[in-house]
Design a protein around this motif. Sequence first.
Motif, PDB file in Angstrom:
ATOM      1  N   ILE A  91       0.832  -1.215   0.000  1.00 39.14           N
ATOM      2  CA  ILE A  91       0.000   0.000   0.000  1.00 39.14           C
ATOM      3  C   ILE A  91       0.860   1.256   0.000  1.00 39.14           C
ATOM      4  CG2 ILE A  91      -1.584   1.364   1.425  1.00 39.14           C
ATOM      5  CD1 ILE A  91      -2.857  -1.265   2.334  1.00 39.14           C
ATOM      6  N   LEU A  92       1.842   1.276   0.884  1.00 35.97           N
ATOM      7  CA  LEU A  92       2.661   2.489   0.960  1.00 35.97           C
ATOM      8  C   LEU A  92       3.538   2.663  -0.288  1.00 35.97           C
ATOM      9  CD1 LEU A  92       3.734   2.731   4.708  1.00 35.97           C
ATOM     10  CD2 LEU A  92       1.783   3.724   3.546  1.00 35.97           C
ATOM     11  N   ALA A  93       4.001   1.550  -0.800  1.00 37.31           N
ATOM     12  CA  ALA A  93       4.777   1.663  -2.051  1.00 37.31           C
ATOM     13  C   ALA A  93       3.903   2.226  -3.156  1.00 37.31           C
ATOM     14  CB  ALA A  93       5.318   0.292  -2.444  1.00 37.31           C
ATOM     15  N   ARG A  94       2.655   1.778  -3.197  1.00 38.67           N
ATOM     16  CA  ARG A  94       1.751   2.184  -4.274  1.00 38.67           C
ATOM     17  C   ARG A  94       1.258   3.614  -4.105  1.00 38.67           C
ATOM     18  NH1 ARG A  94      -1.143   3.868  -7.401  1.00 38.67           N
ATOM     19  NH2 ARG A  94      -2.864   2.993  -8.644  1.00 38.67           N
ATOM     20  N   PHE A  95       0.944   3.968  -2.879  1.00 40.29           N
ATOM     21  CA  PHE A  95       0.277   5.266  -2.682  1.00 40.29           C
ATOM     22  C   PHE A  95       1.167   6.336  -2.035  1.00 40.29           C
ATOM     23  CE2 PHE A  95      -3.272   2.227  -2.729  1.00 40.29           C
ATOM     24  CZ  PHE A  95      -4.017   2.769  -3.755  1.00 40.29           C
ATOM     25  N   LEU A  96       2.331   5.948  -1.540  1.00 37.68           N
ATOM     26  CA  LEU A  96       3.150   6.964  -0.882  1.00 37.68           C
ATOM     27  C   LEU A  96       4.525   7.120  -1.542  1.00 37.68           C
ATOM     28  CD1 LEU A  96       3.439   8.973   1.453  1.00 37.68           C
ATOM     29  CD2 LEU A  96       4.416   7.123   2.820  1.00 37.68           C
ATOM     30  N   PHE A  97       5.311   6.032  -1.532  1.00 38.05           N
ATOM     31  CA  PHE A  97       6.707   6.198  -1.927  1.00 38.05           C
ATOM     32  C   PHE A  97       6.858   6.421  -3.434  1.00 38.05           C
ATOM     33  CE2 PHE A  97       7.066   3.821   2.105  1.00 38.05           C
ATOM     34  CZ  PHE A  97       7.808   4.757   2.799  1.00 38.05           C
ATOM     35  N   ARG A  98       6.124   5.684  -4.228  1.00 37.37           N
ATOM     36  CA  ARG A  98       6.264   5.884  -5.678  1.00 37.37           C
ATOM     37  C   ARG A  98       5.828   7.267  -6.126  1.00 37.37           C
ATOM     38  NH1 ARG A  98       3.948   0.153  -7.762  1.00 37.37           N
ATOM     39  NH2 ARG A  98       5.528  -1.159  -6.797  1.00 37.37           N
ATOM     40  N   PRO A  99       4.635   7.738  -5.685  1.00 38.95           N
ATOM     41  CA  PRO A  99       4.258   9.097  -6.113  1.00 38.95           C
ATOM     42  C   PRO A  99       5.261  10.161  -5.676  1.00 38.95           C
ATOM     43  CG  PRO A  99       2.382   7.954  -5.196  1.00 38.95           C
ATOM     44  CD  PRO A  99       3.565   7.096  -4.940  1.00 38.95           C
ATOM     45  N   VAL A 100       5.741  10.029  -4.438  1.00 40.01           N
ATOM     46  CA  VAL A 100       6.706  11.033  -3.962  1.00 40.01           C
ATOM     47  C   VAL A 100       7.997  10.939  -4.757  1.00 40.01           C
ATOM     48  CG1 VAL A 100       8.076  11.763  -1.998  1.00 40.01           C
ATOM     49  CG2 VAL A 100       5.698  11.139  -1.669  1.00 40.01           C
TER      50      VAL A 100
END
Lengths: 233, 244
Positions: free
Chosen positions: B21-30
């Motif tokens: 989830i965090l890879a998809r919605f946090l780290f990649r977009p940032v």
Amino acid sequence: MDNPLVLEPLFRLGPVPVTAPVVATWAIMAGLALFSVLATRRLALRPGRVQTVLELFSATLDGQIRATMGRDPAPFRALIGTIFLFVLAANWSSLIPGVEPPTAALETDAAAAFVVFAATTGYGIRYRGLGGYLRTFAEPSWVMIPLNIIEQVTRTVALIVRLFGNVMSGVFVIGVVLSLAGLFVPIPLMALDLLTGGVQAYIFAILATVFIGAAVGESPSAAPRAKEEEQSP
Amino acid sequence: MSIDWWTLGLQAVNLLVLVWILARFLFRPVARILAERREAAAAVLADAEAARAAAEAARQEAEAETAALKARREALLAEAREAAGREAEALRAEARAGIGRERAEAEAQIARLRESGQEEAAGAAAALAADIARRLMGRLPDSARAAGFAAGLAEALADLPEATRAGLGVAAPLRIRAARALSEEERRDLRDRLAAVLERPVTLDVAEDPSLLAGLELEAPGAVVRNHLKADLGRIASELARHG
């Protein structure tokens, strides 16, 4: 008083007993996911305050990974960053009245440690190949093979126990003081718990980075530093 | 103390799901927005560098153009200076030539004036001398206007070349002009003197010519012997004119 180290199921999903740490973890997951979706919904080249904080966190995380592993941080960013955020959120969830941090349960810490262990093994095989990864157990000589195997287990156990001991002890101390002294007396201890929780999250994440970095092959300049950090609490 | 394996497994799964989830919605977009900003910054820097290079090229071009203009201006100035120098030199040469011509003309004019003045002065002097001589001769007795000149005429005849003298008075009488009419005695004296010089007898054809003022003149084909004041005054006038 029940044994606090024994988890009682809150409810069951079929044959699966669902305990309090699992429910708290689901809540933390939901909070982090909701925050991530909302915070990254309108990213722009000219960042706002939240985006600036996210970018600062991401850049700092990349810097730590790069400094520790000497590699491009992109393949490891999600795992290391998630471990740090989850452990931090779990540790600090003790501030919410009635919520016991999931990391105060041995199973949560063990799950995180096993994930790190699996990631270490997976990244090691991915970057070095199976033979190459297995050969790292014979470094610096074949005599070290038993010790290296033991080290793999012990450092994982150390991860578990370190986090569990710190968080669980904090919870216990606050509970004991609260039961003995009164409502506002544990507040300084809770503040200390915040510091301890942050430090433990950082240590857990940085040790995971060190383990993975050692598995994938760290740069010579990063090796002494990694060993040094591994011997820290 | 015991391990709840169900909880352990669920937490492991939860953690893996959270990683996704965090890879998809946090780290990649940032990470994506950071990369985009890095690319944008690189593009801006590249544009700035290109603009700086263009500005530098324009500046160098302007400098080159300025240098070319300066060189052209210098060349034009040098050419203008050279042309002006040539023009001035031509004007000076023309002026010098004009001055030379004017000067030559003036000198020629002066010479002509001087010459004519001298001629006039000589003429006036000759006329004045003749007039003076005439007046003085008028005060002398008539005998002095002819008698004294016979010896001088004979001497002048003797100075002639032998060949000239040999032809004189052979075919015709010697023509004599006298300032006044000669007496018979004077004619005889003159004939004797001439015959002595020519060493043969001669005959004379004497004519009166008062313009001679005083003296005698012998005329023969191929020779004229003058011994009179008119000739003397003429020579004096010529000498005066010649010496200014």
